[in-house]
Design a protein around this motif. Structure first.
Motif, PDB file in Angstrom:
ATOM      1  N   LEU A 203       0.813  -1.213   0.000  1.00 55.04           N
ATOM      2  CA  LEU A 203       0.000   0.000   0.000  1.00 55.04           C
ATOM      3  C   LEU A 203       0.852   1.271   0.000  1.00 55.04           C
ATOM      4  CD1 LEU A 203      -2.806   1.180  -0.006  1.00 55.04           C
ATOM      5  CD2 LEU A 203      -2.880   0.930   2.494  1.00 55.04           C
ATOM      6  N   PRO A 204       1.919   1.367   0.808  1.00 56.98           N
ATOM      7  CA  PRO A 204       2.768   2.564   0.744  1.00 56.98           C
ATOM      8  C   PRO A 204       3.389   2.777  -0.636  1.00 56.98           C
ATOM      9  CG  PRO A 204       3.202   1.357   2.766  1.00 56.98           C
ATOM     10  CD  PRO A 204       2.328   0.483   1.935  1.00 56.98           C
ATOM     11  N   ASN A 205       3.808   1.694  -1.297  1.00 66.04           N
ATOM     12  CA  ASN A 205       4.385   1.840  -2.634  1.00 66.04           C
ATOM     13  C   ASN A 205       3.352   2.337  -3.640  1.00 66.04           C
ATOM     14  OD1 ASN A 205       6.784   0.953  -1.627  1.00 66.04           O
ATOM     15  ND2 ASN A 205       6.707  -1.068  -2.583  1.00 66.04           N
ATOM     16  N   LEU A 206       2.129   1.849  -3.516  1.00 63.45           N
ATOM     17  CA  LEU A 206       1.069   2.319  -4.412  1.00 63.45           C
ATOM     18  C   LEU A 206       0.778   3.800  -4.209  1.00 63.45           C
ATOM     19  CD1 LEU A 206      -1.439  -0.689  -4.242  1.00 63.45           C
ATOM     20  CD2 LEU A 206       0.043  -0.044  -6.153  1.00 63.45           C
ATOM     21  N   ILE A 207       0.839   4.243  -2.963  1.00 63.20           N
ATOM     22  CA  ILE A 207       0.615   5.661  -2.678  1.00 63.20           C
ATOM     23  C   ILE A 207       1.741   6.502  -3.270  1.00 63.20           C
ATOM     24  CG2 ILE A 207       0.489   7.380  -0.828  1.00 63.20           C
ATOM     25  CD1 ILE A 207      -0.923   5.269   0.876  1.00 63.20           C
ATOM     26  N   SER A 208       2.988   6.051  -3.111  1.00 63.41           N
ATOM     27  CA  SER A 208       4.120   6.782  -3.679  1.00 63.41           C
ATOM     28  C   SER A 208       4.027   6.827  -5.207  1.00 63.41           C
ATOM     29  CB  SER A 208       5.442   6.133  -3.253  1.00 63.41           C
ATOM     30  OG  SER A 208       5.653   6.262  -1.864  1.00 63.41           O
ATOM     31  N   ALA A 209       3.635   5.701  -5.814  1.00 63.52           N
ATOM     32  CA  ALA A 209       3.490   5.666  -7.268  1.00 63.52           C
ATOM     33  C   ALA A 209       2.379   6.603  -7.731  1.00 63.52           C
ATOM     34  CB  ALA A 209       3.202   4.234  -7.728  1.00 63.52           C
ATOM     35  N   SER A 210       1.311   6.680  -6.950  1.00 60.12           N
ATOM     36  CA  SER A 210       0.213   7.596  -7.286  1.00 60.12           C
ATOM     37  C   SER A 210       0.680   9.047  -7.212  1.00 60.12           C
ATOM     38  CB  SER A 210      -0.963   7.376  -6.337  1.00 60.12           C
ATOM     39  OG  SER A 210      -1.475   6.070  -6.458  1.00 60.12           O
ATOM     40  N   ARG A 211       1.547   9.333  -6.236  1.00 62.39           N
ATOM     41  CA  ARG A 211       2.075  10.692  -6.129  1.00 62.39           C
ATOM     42  C   ARG A 211       2.929  11.043  -7.347  1.00 62.39           C
ATOM     43  NH1 ARG A 211       3.710  10.161  -1.570  1.00 62.39           N
ATOM     44  NH2 ARG A 211       5.947   9.882  -1.733  1.00 62.39           N
ATOM     45  N   LEU A 212       3.699  10.069  -7.831  1.00 63.24           N
ATOM     46  CA  LEU A 212       4.461  10.290  -9.062  1.00 63.24           C
ATOM     47  C   LEU A 212       3.536  10.590 -10.241  1.00 63.24           C
ATOM     48  CD1 LEU A 212       7.287   7.591  -8.974  1.00 63.24           C
ATOM     49  CD2 LEU A 212       7.594  10.063  -9.142  1.00 63.24           C
ATOM     50  N   ALA A 213       2.406   9.873 -10.297  1.00 66.00           N
ATOM     51  CA  ALA A 213       1.459  10.087 -11.389  1.00 66.00           C
ATOM     52  C   ALA A 213       0.804  11.461 -11.323  1.00 66.00           C
ATOM     53  CB  ALA A 213       0.383   8.992 -11.362  1.00 66.00           C
ATOM     54  N   LEU A 214       0.763  12.060 -10.134  1.00 53.90           N
ATOM     55  CA  LEU A 214       0.158  13.381  -9.980  1.00 53.90           C
ATOM     56  C   LEU A 214       1.066  14.508 -10.458  1.00 53.90           C
ATOM     57  CD1 LEU A 214      -1.575  13.135  -6.473  1.00 53.90           C
ATOM     58  CD2 LEU A 214      -2.684  13.243  -8.714  1.00 53.90           C
ATOM     59  N   VAL A 215       2.347  14.220 -10.670  1.00 56.33           N
ATOM     60  CA  VAL A 215       3.290  15.275 -11.073  1.00 56.33           C
ATOM     61  C   VAL A 215       2.873  15.930 -12.389  1.00 56.33           C
ATOM     62  CG1 VAL A 215       5.656  15.774 -11.756  1.00 56.33           C
ATOM     63  CG2 VAL A 215       5.217  14.316  -9.779  1.00 56.33           C
ATOM     64  N   PRO A 216       2.657  15.163 -13.485  1.00 59.16           N
ATOM     65  CA  PRO A 216       2.231  15.822 -14.725  1.00 59.16           C
ATOM     66  C   PRO A 216       0.852  16.456 -14.618  1.00 59.16           C
ATOM     67  CG  PRO A 216       2.144  13.436 -14.957  1.00 59.16           C
ATOM     68  CD  PRO A 216       2.846  13.705 -13.677  1.00 59.16           C
ATOM     69  N   VAL A 217      -0.007  15.903 -13.783  1.00 54.89           N
ATOM     70  CA  VAL A 217      -1.344  16.488 -13.594  1.00 54.89           C
ATOM     71  C   VAL A 217      -1.217  17.887 -12.995  1.00 54.89           C
ATOM     72  CG1 VAL A 217      -3.554  16.257 -12.406  1.00 54.89           C
ATOM     73  CG2 VAL A 217      -2.403  14.225 -13.310  1.00 54.89           C
ATOM     74  N   PHE A 218      -0.386  18.003 -11.951  1.00 53.99           N
ATOM     75  CA  PHE A 218      -0.177  19.322 -11.353  1.00 53.99           C
ATOM     76  C   PHE A 218       0.426  20.287 -12.367  1.00 53.99           C
ATOM     77  CE2 PHE A 218       3.077  22.180  -9.739  1.00 53.99           C
ATOM     78  CZ  PHE A 218       2.283  23.060  -9.015  1.00 53.99           C
ATOM     79  N   ALA A 219       1.430  19.834 -13.115  1.00 52.98           N
ATOM     80  CA  ALA A 219       2.097  20.719 -14.080  1.00 52.98           C
ATOM     81  C   ALA A 219       1.103  21.256 -15.107  1.00 52.98           C
ATOM     82  CB  ALA A 219       3.237  19.970 -14.770  1.00 52.98           C
TER      83      ALA A 219
END
Length: 200
Positions: free
Chosen positions: A20-36
């Motif tokens: 679960l922690p790895n999935l959360i970290s991976a989701s945060r990576l996926a949010l990077v282009p969304v924020f940009a």
């Protein structure tokens, strides 16, 4: 990621992937282009929401890794990578929008380049990755809090003025702690290399 006080536990981390922690970290990576995309498109409210979610996940994945005993080698690599990528992309976006000056980007990127060089030297010296230090996590924590406040500072009125003051306070503290952590890592790395050479 985790809370600012989180340090790497002793002993090798298990080779687990689907946690679960790895999935959360991976989701945060996926949010990077969304924020940009949102920030460059001027969708500040949605961009702030993405930053808030990213900041919350920064705290949550560390808590879950400890409480669920789901620490993993992938998590130890994925967590700081997500931190650094989010910080770098956010700084670049805010610089493009003239929210922050170029020197702030150079200060953060310069520190990361220095640590990359240190890691390269340690690798050639057969010294394992250094444990995450409290100061480095505190610096990351401060910078991740600074960004949404600096973006919010673009709003006119008392809310924007207050956010600007608090945001720059976090930014200065973050950069200072970031570089202090770099000096600590340099000292630790040099000490490990010297000790290994003496034993050899």
């Amino acid at each position: 990621m985790g809370t600012p006080g989180r340090t790497a536990p002793t002993g090798p981390a298990p080779e687990r992937v689907l946690t679960l922690p790895n999935l959360i970290s991976a989701s945060r990576l996926a949010l990077v282009p969304v924020f940009a995309w949102l920030a460059l498109a001027g969708q500040d409210l949605w961009a702030l929401a993405v930053l808030a979610v990213a900041g919350a996940s920064d705290w949550l994945d560390g808590v879950l890794a400890r409480r669920l005993d789901q620490r993993s080698r992938l998590g130890e690599l994925l967590d700081p990578s997500a931190d650094r990528l989010f910080i770098l992309v956010t700084l670049v976006v805010l610089t493009v929008r003239d929210v922050v000056p170029l020197w702030l980007v150079l200060a953060v990127v310069g520190r990361d380049l220095l640590l990359a060089l240190v890691l390269l030297v340690l690798t050639f010296s057969h010294v394992g990755p250094l444990p995450v230090h409290f100061v480095g996590k505190a610096g990351t924590f401060a910078l991740l809090y600074a960004f949404p406040l600096l973006l919010l500072a673009q709003w006119a009125g008392a809310v924007g003025d207050t956010a600007g003051v608090i945001g720059w306070a976090f930014a200065w503290w973050g950069v200072g702690l970031y570089w202090l952590a770099a000096m600590i890592y340099l000292r630790q790395g040099f000490g490990e290399v010297v000790r290994r050479r003496r034993r050899a």
